[in-house]
Scaffold this motif. Structure first.
Motif, mmCIF file in Angstrom:
data_model
loop_
_atom_site.group_PDB
_atom_site.id
_atom_site.type_symbol
_atom_site.label_atom_id
_atom_site.label_comp_id
_atom_site.label_asym_id
_atom_site.label_seq_id
_atom_site.Cartn_x
_atom_site.Cartn_y
_atom_site.Cartn_z
ATOM 1 N N ASP A 1 0.937 -1.095 0.030
ATOM 2 C CA ASP A 1 -0.123 0.081 0.071
ATOM 3 C C ASP A 1 0.855 1.192 -0.084
ATOM 4 N N HIS A 2 1.144 1.682 1.196
ATOM 5 C CA HIS A 2 2.135 2.876 1.341
ATOM 6 C C HIS A 2 3.422 2.605 1.733
ATOM 7 N N ASP A 3 3.871 1.770 2.113
ATOM 8 C CA ASP A 3 4.758 1.125 2.610
ATOM 9 C C ASP A 3 5.510 0.108 1.699
ATOM 10 N N PRO A 4 6.621 0.618 0.974
ATOM 11 C CA PRO A 4 7.184 -0.489 0.121
ATOM 12 C C PRO A 4 7.870 -1.574 0.472
ATOM 13 N N ARG A 5 8.208 -1.622 2.075
ATOM 14 C CA ARG A 5 9.060 -2.513 2.399
ATOM 15 C C ARG A 5 8.240 -3.641 3.093
ATOM 16 N N ASN A 6 6.867 -3.235 3.414
ATOM 17 C CA ASN A 6 6.159 -4.179 4.380
ATOM 18 C C ASN A 6 4.730 -4.322 3.505
ATOM 19 N N PRO A 7 4.491 -5.556 2.788
ATOM 20 C CA PRO A 7 3.225 -5.741 2.207
ATOM 21 C C PRO A 7 2.065 -5.768 3.173
ATOM 22 N N ALA A 8 1.172 -5.108 2.605
ATOM 23 C CA ALA A 8 -0.252 -4.934 3.477
ATOM 24 C C ALA A 8 -0.946 -6.140 3.316
ATOM 25 N N TYR A 9 -0.856 -6.931 2.093
ATOM 26 C CA TYR A 9 -1.762 -8.232 1.812
ATOM 27 C C TYR A 9 -0.780 -9.149 1.068
ATOM 28 N N CYS B 1 1.771 -14.358 8.971
ATOM 29 C CA CYS B 1 0.389 -14.216 8.900
ATOM 30 C C CYS B 1 -0.529 -14.641 10.198
ATOM 31 N N VAL B 2 -1.464 -13.846 10.371
ATOM 32 C CA VAL B 2 -2.354 -14.469 11.283
ATOM 33 C C VAL B 2 -3.919 -14.131 10.881
ATOM 34 N N VAL B 3 -4.052 -13.737 9.783
ATOM 35 C CA VAL B 3 -5.477 -13.633 9.380
ATOM 36 C C VAL B 3 -5.261 -14.144 7.977
ATOM 37 N N ILE B 4 -6.275 -15.101 7.502
ATOM 38 C CA ILE B 4 -6.506 -15.435 6.104
ATOM 39 C C ILE B 4 -8.190 -14.889 5.790
ATOM 40 N N VAL B 5 -8.002 -14.551 4.555
ATOM 41 C CA VAL B 5 -9.696 -13.995 4.056
ATOM 42 C C VAL B 5 -9.708 -15.134 2.602
ATOM 43 N N MET B 6 -10.542 -15.873 2.862
ATOM 44 C CA MET B 6 -11.082 -16.731 1.988
ATOM 45 C C MET B 6 -12.338 -16.346 1.182
ATOM 46 N N PHE C 1 -18.405 -8.023 6.738
ATOM 47 C CA PHE C 1 -17.367 -9.182 7.048
ATOM 48 C C PHE C 1 -16.155 -8.415 6.941
ATOM 49 N N ARG C 2 -15.832 -7.357 6.241
ATOM 50 C CA ARG C 2 -14.718 -6.734 6.393
ATOM 51 C C ARG C 2 -14.263 -6.201 7.817
ATOM 52 N N ARG C 3 -15.374 -5.572 8.282
ATOM 53 C CA ARG C 3 -15.174 -5.166 9.502
ATOM 54 C C ARG C 3 -14.676 -6.010 10.603
ATOM 55 N N LYS C 4 -15.121 -7.305 10.572
ATOM 56 C CA LYS C 4 -14.707 -8.073 11.353
ATOM 57 C C LYS C 4 -13.450 -8.749 11.235
ATOM 58 N N VAL C 5 -13.062 -8.853 9.974
ATOM 59 C CA VAL C 5 -11.624 -9.216 9.658
ATOM 60 C C VAL C 5 -10.797 -7.910 10.108
ATOM 61 N N ASN C 6 -11.078 -6.733 9.976
ATOM 62 C CA ASN C 6 -10.148 -5.878 10.256
ATOM 63 C C ASN C 6 -10.040 -5.468 11.917
ATOM 64 N N LYS C 7 -11.346 -6.144 12.389
ATOM 65 C CA LYS C 7 -11.407 -5.857 14.098
ATOM 66 C C LYS C 7 -10.356 -7.007 14.537
ATOM 67 N N CYS C 8 -10.235 -8.305 14.069
ATOM 68 C CA CYS C 8 -9.411 -9.231 14.503
ATOM 69 C C CYS C 8 -7.914 -8.683 14.005
ATOM 70 N N TYR C 9 -7.824 -8.222 12.926
ATOM 71 C CA TYR C 9 -6.315 -7.872 12.518
ATOM 72 C C TYR C 9 -5.931 -6.601 12.845
ATOM 73 N N ARG C 10 -6.655 -5.840 13.833
ATOM 74 C CA ARG C 10 -6.052 -4.373 14.093
ATOM 75 C C ARG C 10 -5.009 -4.343 15.213
ATOM 76 N N GLY C 11 -3.790 -3.514 14.908
ATOM 77 C CA GLY C 11 -2.778 -3.613 15.638
ATOM 78 C C GLY C 11 -1.884 -4.290 14.989
ATOM 79 N N ARG C 12 -1.820 -5.147 14.056
ATOM 80 C CA ARG C 12 -0.865 -6.152 13.626
ATOM 81 C C ARG C 12 0.022 -5.514 12.553
ATOM 82 N N SER C 13 0.945 -5.937 12.329
ATOM 83 C CA SER C 13 1.788 -5.455 11.153
ATOM 84 C C SER C 13 2.192 -6.541 9.868
ATOM 85 N N CYS C 14 1.619 -7.716 10.162
ATOM 86 C CA CYS C 14 2.029 -8.798 9.238
ATOM 87 C C CYS C 14 0.871 -8.738 7.821
ATOM 88 N N PRO C 15 1.149 -9.273 6.718
ATOM 89 C CA PRO C 15 0.181 -9.011 5.734
ATOM 90 C C PRO C 15 -1.062 -9.788 5.940
#
Length: 375
Positions: A164-172, A195-200, A282-296
């Motif tokens: 996204d905005h950081d070329p060193r760390n992928p967001a996804y 990784c700790v979150v998978i979106v299928m 669905f996206r809100r729930k994904v992001n609630k679980c992911y919040r505060g992480r730095s992994c893709p």
């Protein structure tokens, strides 16, 4: 670490879920296409405000969390009211102007990423690891596996880091649904990228056609090369999606990690969900679980381009808007964001309907954020 809190269930689903969860999941994971095509996307924009009146849900005693910890409200946003209204007005005009939308899509179809070589993914030993020859990770933008830990002594997996905005760390990480022969590679990728979150975003089977290999255990644990995956819980949230929690263990180092999979069941290939509201929830729930992480976040459908690209496009644009990052003209240029995604993986967002759906979903979420702001 303890498994993440399970989401609440509505009363009608709780008894089914706890009586025989796996049979119910199996029925739901093989989805048949809807008999009728949903209403055109553009007509849905008019019912934006009516779609966001959330009713409360009763919580099953067996579920281990409260509704408050899985709020359906939009996430906190730095968007001010005037910016939000300008974005919403622009998006609504954009969706109503069919000629402009058509020209924009034609320009996107003509867009060529540069560089765009996929020679590594098409090599003899790697070609069989791709679901589709049309969607193969670029040489310059691909996830590499550690050869010494790989089941096939290869660093190749058809997966692309998405910045996204950081070329060193992928967001996804955008990837295809695992094949029977690439499951161990998939879990190796999950492990090596932290990784700790998978979106299928695909059912396993659609109209008799396999979309994705069943890459997790239905119960207990399975060993995939050196990665043991243990199913901790499986919670059916609604007809459209469910959430699974896994313990992932590296058998070489004995380290463990909790991984949460969010599985959207009713989005069919080359199509769009019936309502954007369900996907936004669905996206809100994904992001609630992911919040505060730095992994893709790992996002996959079947080929890792159409549905995967649409979801990432919506999420990336809304995240930029919520952070108030970028100028207004950059925020609303969703076609430019899609070109940025296609620079990193071919075929991201495959149909004009999917592009239009992304615009609609962004407009609906901006509207919901505006409604939640103090007026």
């Amino acid at each position: 670490p303890p498994p993440p809190a399970a989401p609440p269930e509505s009363p009608g689903q709780a008894s089914k879920h706890f009586n025989n969860p796996h049979e119910l999941c199996r029925q739901r994971m093989a989805v048949k296409p809807p008999a009728e095509r949903p209403e055109p996307i553009s007509s849905r924009i008019n019912s934006v405000s009516s779609q966001f009146s959330d009713g409360g849900q009763a919580v099953s005693p067996s579920a281990r969390s409260s509704i408050s910890s899985w709020s359906e409200e939009p996430a906190h946003s730095n968007m001010d009211i005037s910016t939000g209204h300008m974005i919403l007005s622009y998006m609504e005009d954009h969706l109503k102007n069919k000629d402009r939308l058509e020209k924009e899509w034609e320009a996107l179809c003509a867009y060529q990423a540069e560089p765009n070589a996929c020679t590594i993914g098409l090599k003899d030993g790697n070609a069989k690891k791709n679901r589709s020859t049309a969607v193969v990770a670029y040489d310059h933008s691909r996830i590499t596996l550690k050869v010494e830990n790989s089941q096939g002594n290869s660093d190749y997996i058809n997966a692309s880091p998405i910045m996204d905005h950081d070329p060193r760390n992928p967001a996804y990480i955008a990837t295809q649904g695992p094949l029977p022969s690439t499951v161990a590679d998939f879990w190796q990728m999950v492990w090596e990228n932290g990784c700790v979150v998978i979106v299928m975003l695909t059912p396993l089977v659609e109209s008799g056609v396999k979309q994705c290999y069943h890459y997790w255990p239905d119960e207990g644990s399975n060993l995939y090369h050196i990665y043991e995956v243990n199913l901790v819980s499986e919670h059916i949230w609604c007809d459209d999606f469910l959430v699974r929690s896994f313990y992932l263990k590296n058998m070489q180092t004995n380290e463990t990690r909790t991984v949460t999979q969010f599985h959207f069941l009713t989005w069919l290939n080359q199509n769009v969900p019936e309502t954007s509201r369900t996907l936004l929830d669905f996206r809100r729930k994904v992001n609630k679980c992911y919040r505060g992480r730095s992994c893709p976040i790992i996002v996959h459908c079947s080929d890792g381009a159409g549905r995967t690209g649409t979801y990432i496009l919506i999420d990336m644009v809304l995240n930029k808007m919520a952070k108030g990052r970028r100028s207004l003209s950059r925020l609303i240029d969703i076609a430019a964001t899609l070109e940025h995604l296609r620079d990193q993986r071919p075929g991201m967002v495959q149909t004009k309907d999917q592009f239009e759906f992304a615009l609609t979903a962004v407009a609906e979420e901006v509207n919901a954020i505006l409604k939640a702001l103090p007026q």
